[in-house]
Design an enzyme around this catalytic site. Structure first.
Site, short mmCIF file in Angstrom:
data_model
loop_
_atom_site.label_atom_id
_atom_site.label_comp_id
_atom_site.label_asym_id
_atom_site.label_seq_id
_atom_site.Cartn_x
_atom_site.Cartn_y
_atom_site.Cartn_z
N HIS A 144 17.65 -13.61 48.58
CA HIS A 144 16.21 -13.46 48.89
C HIS A 144 14.99 -14.31 48.29
O HIS A 144 13.93 -13.92 48.02
CB HIS A 144 16.03 -12.04 48.52
CG HIS A 144 16.70 -10.89 49.19
ND1 HIS A 144 17.08 -9.55 48.48
CD2 HIS A 144 17.44 -11.06 50.37
CE1 HIS A 144 17.83 -9.25 49.20
NE2 HIS A 144 18.28 -9.75 50.53
C1 LIG Z 1 23.76 -14.84 53.44
C2 LIG Z 1 22.55 -14.05 53.50
C3 LIG Z 1 22.38 -12.75 53.60
C4 LIG Z 1 21.29 -12.26 53.66
N1 LIG Z 1 21.76 -10.62 53.92
C5 LIG Z 1 20.24 -9.89 54.25
C6 LIG Z 1 20.64 -8.62 54.67
O1 LIG Z 1 21.64 -8.03 54.83
N2 LIG Z 1 19.44 -8.06 55.17
C7 LIG Z 1 18.27 -8.63 54.94
O2 LIG Z 1 17.15 -8.09 55.04
N3 LIG Z 1 18.12 -9.75 54.36
C8 LIG Z 1 19.09 -10.68 54.10
N4 LIG Z 1 18.91 -11.87 53.79
C9 LIG Z 1 17.65 -12.51 53.83
C10 LIG Z 1 16.85 -12.75 55.10
O3 LIG Z 1 17.84 -12.96 56.31
C11 LIG Z 1 15.74 -13.85 54.77
O4 LIG Z 1 15.00 -13.29 53.92
C12 LIG Z 1 15.20 -14.01 56.11
O5 LIG Z 1 15.85 -14.24 57.22
C13 LIG Z 1 14.18 -15.27 56.01
O6 LIG Z 1 13.35 -15.32 57.18
P1 LIG Z 1 12.32 -16.57 57.31
O7 LIG Z 1 11.68 -16.44 58.54
O8 LIG Z 1 11.30 -16.58 56.18
O9 LIG Z 1 13.29 -17.81 56.98
P2 LIG Z 1 14.57 -18.20 58.05
O10 LIG Z 1 15.06 -17.01 58.73
O11 LIG Z 1 15.31 -18.75 56.94
O12 LIG Z 1 14.11 -19.01 59.04
C14 LIG Z 1 13.47 -20.57 58.77
C15 LIG Z 1 13.73 -21.53 59.90
O13 LIG Z 1 13.23 -22.52 59.98
C16 LIG Z 1 14.19 -23.73 60.26
N5 LIG Z 1 13.59 -24.61 59.44
C17 LIG Z 1 13.60 -25.04 58.13
N6 LIG Z 1 13.10 -26.34 57.88
C18 LIG Z 1 12.64 -26.73 59.05
C19 LIG Z 1 12.08 -28.02 59.64
N7 LIG Z 1 11.63 -29.06 58.65
N8 LIG Z 1 11.96 -28.30 60.85
C20 LIG Z 1 12.40 -27.46 61.69
N9 LIG Z 1 13.00 -26.02 61.42
C21 LIG Z 1 13.21 -25.85 59.93
C22 LIG Z 1 15.42 -23.24 59.55
O14 LIG Z 1 16.62 -23.94 60.14
C23 LIG Z 1 15.47 -21.64 60.14
O15 LIG Z 1 15.81 -21.57 61.33
C24 LIG Z 1 20.05 -12.65 53.71
C25 LIG Z 1 20.12 -14.13 53.73
C26 LIG Z 1 21.26 -14.85 53.95
C27 LIG Z 1 20.91 -16.42 53.65
#
Ligand SMILES: Cc1cc2nc3c(=O)[nH]c(=O)nc-3n(C[C@H](O)[C@H](O)[C@H](O)COP(=O)(O)OP(=O)(O)OC[C@H]3O[C@@H](n4cnc5c(N)ncnc54)[C@H](O)[C@@H]3O)c2cc1C
Length: 536
Positions: A471
């Site tokens: 997280h």
């Molecule tokens: C293994 C794991 C288990 C988890 N389990 C849970 C759970 O059970 N329940 C829960 O609520 N949360 C869980 N989480 C946490 C939750 O999934 C994340 O906090 C959330 O998905 C993050 O959302 P976000 O939109 O901030 O980033 P992300 O969903 O990480 O999205 C960021 C996106 O940006 C892209 N990106 C990054 N840099 C660049 C770039 N330079 N150019 C283009 N694209 C780029 C990435 O490839 C990615 O697709 C888990 C996370 C992980 C990794």
């Protein structure tokens, strides 16, 4: 450099937040939207089978597979920090657990001056997003894009855990996202009919055919195009080709708590001395970019099960595995539908504290570490994590090269409170495991093992075996103080035409899993962006 064209909005990152934005901003057909994603299509079948997350921990085709810097609080170990690199982002590789956090988390954000972010303000966005299988009520929505479902079936071990928690004096709770979070029960998951419902499935798929939405996968954003202090576009690399698009409206960073601050720093927006040290021209000295990183530390307890009813037992038997596969194929039930927490609890390590300070994830299998093979014995795992750590770390570029991963330093266990509550979590968990309801199952404690008894020994175990529960957040946090990066409408302070909308903006990590909260953030951000567009 290929000129890709002009758009109203460019969204960087198709993760939990980015897919929501792509859907909502393109919905009425009025705006041209470009969504850039560094990863590829979500075609790997393990993405869609809930238990497949075990395989995705170690698959660089869908996972950035970051590592933290050596952690002084964890005996200088580097901790794996997986992040989704695929449509859906981390919501395509996460554990599917649907938890929003505590009402008081949002009220605390509001008390920091973030008008519009109290629990009363954000609840409508949680409800708007949700398609709750149990139906709508004061806390839950139905008919939204994000399916939230009950576990396909109960399991005797989970039933025993929940009963044991009650015997230990904790309440039962069948809805961690309802009136109160405290207690033990089954988790709900972001899934529908036994399949994962990532943000890509829930939000992007239905929008993909819109002619005003362009999605470019395998497009690694390398920097923002800035005109003075205004963001006017994004540059990216796809295979060998460099490309650029312009945004007449806004650029929205949704690249996650690692990717968004990294891109800001690479583009000259961040701590001036850090940028100068790596030869990046400082456009806007904004010290909060990459500061204040928070993460939840997870410490796992492994027990040997007295009955051969764990997933470890299924995996050892080809016949049982065939049954597991068949059950999933025919009924969408069984172990393959299980999320990273089957049952769980939100508990107080001290009856004197006002709110639960520890979360338990209980699962009917065991491994030495996530992504490893299951143990050869009948085993199950219960992990505890402190919900509101005080420790804060940093995210810093270590090179001007956008393909070099940044230094991720969550700074785990840096404060006395964090050490005490983390040890307290293990003690509460151990107390539950010793209750009568667990007796038919809990044969022996494999890890940490009963010779690990004193607080000092338990702390040593946390330092030796603790890891993340995935997280990382707060690296471009919302606020109006000098350390804040975005304002209450998620606009980057001092730069026009630029917002951050993802886990980075949390002022403090939520008391629970983070995906649901990030979907809410993106729903609210989409409303604010469209509102601002209408106002000009
Ligand atoms: C293994 C794991 C288990 C988890 N389990 C849970 C759970 O059970 N329940 C829960 O609520 N949360 C869980 N989480 C946490 C939750 O999934 C994340 O906090 C959330 O998905 C993050 O959302 P976000 O939109 O901030 O980033 P992300 O969903 O990480 O999205 C960021 C996106 O940006 C892209 N990106 C990054 N840099 C660049 C770039 N330079 N150019 C283009 N694209 C780029 C990435 O490839 C990615 O697709 C888990 C996370 C992980 C990794």
């Amino acid at each position: 450099m290929r000129e890709f064209g002009a758009f109203d909005y460019i969204i960087v990152g198709a993760g939990s937040a980015g897919c929501v934005l792509a859907n909502r901003l393109s919905a009425d057909g009025q705006y041209k939207v470009l969504l850039l994603e560094a990863g590829g299509e979500d075609s790997n079948p393990w993405i869609h089978i809930p238990l497949g997350y075990g395989k995705l921990f170690v698959d660089p085709k869908v996972n950035w597979m970051f590592q933290t810097t050596p952690q002084p609080g964890l005996n200088d170990r580097r901790i794996s920090q997986p992040r989704g690199k695929v449509l859906g982002g981390s919501s395509s590789i996460n554990g599917l657990v649907y938890v929003r956090g505590q009402k008081e988390d949002f009220d605390a954000w509001r008390r920091l001056g973030n008008v519009g972010w109290s629990h009363d303000d954000v609840l409508p966005y949680f409800r708007k997003a949700e398609d709750q299988a149990r139906g709508a009520d004061a806390f839950h929505g139905q008919g939204g894009p994000l399916p939230v479902s009950d576990q396909a079936e109960p399991h005797p071990l989970c039933d025993a855990f929940i009963a044991a928690a009650q015997e230990a004096g904790h309440p039962r709770n069948d809805d961690f996202n309802g009136a109160t979070q405290e207690g033990a029960g089954y988790y709900q998951t972001t899934s529908r009919r036994g399949l994962r419902a990532s943000s890509a499935v829930a939000y992007l798929r239905p929008a993909r055919r819109r002619s005003n939405l362009t999605v470019v996968t395998r497009a690694h954003a390398t920097g923002l195009v800035l005109e003075g202090r205004r963001a006017v576009g994004v540059e990216w690399r796809r295979d060998r080709e460099l490309a650029r698009a312009t945004a007449g409206g806004e650029v929205i960073l949704a690249a996650g708590a690692i990717g968004s601050p990294q891109l800001l720093q690479l583009s000259g927006i961040g701590p001036g001395d850090l940028l100068t040290a790596y030869g990046v021209r400082v456009i806007h000295d904004l010290p909060g970019v990459g500061a204040d990183l928070q993460d939840h530390l997870q410490v796992r307890m492994v027990l040997r099960c007295a009955q051969p009813i764990t997933f470890n037992d299924d995996m050892r038997s080809p016949w049982r595995m065939a049954g597991v596969g068949l059950k999933f194929a025919l009924q969408r039930r069984g172990p393959l539908t299980v999320s990273a927490g089957y049952a769980g609890a939100f508990l107080k390590t001290d009856p004197a504290v006002a709110l639960p300070d520890t979360q338990i994830h209980f699962i009917n299998f065991s491994t030495t570490k996530m992504g490893d093979k299951l143990h050869a014995f009948s085993g199950f795992t219960a992990s505890s994590c402190q919900l509101r750590p005080e420790s804060r770390g940093t995210l810093k570029i270590v090179s001007p090269d956008p393909f070099t991963p940044p230094a991720i330093d969550p700074n785990y266990l840096a404060t006395e409170t964090d050490r005490r509550v983390t040890v307290g979590g293990l003690k509460v968990l151990r107390d539950i495991m010793r209750q009568p309801a667990m007796l038919p199952f809990a044969e022996s404690e494999v890890e940490p093992g009963l010779d690990c008894a004193s607080d000092d020994q338990l702390l040593a175990y946390c330092r030796e075996r603790g890891s993340t529960i995935y997280h990382p957040t707060c690296t471009a946090r919302m606020g109006s103080d000098p350390g804040a990066v975005v304002d209450k409408r998620l606009k980057v302070h001092g730069i026009a035409g630029l917002r951050v909308v993802d886990g980075s903006i949390m002022p403090s990590v939520l008391s629970g899993n983070t995906h649901a909260g990030i979907v809410m953030i993106a729903e609210k951000a989409a409303d604010m962006i469209l509102e601002d567009a209408r106002a000009v």
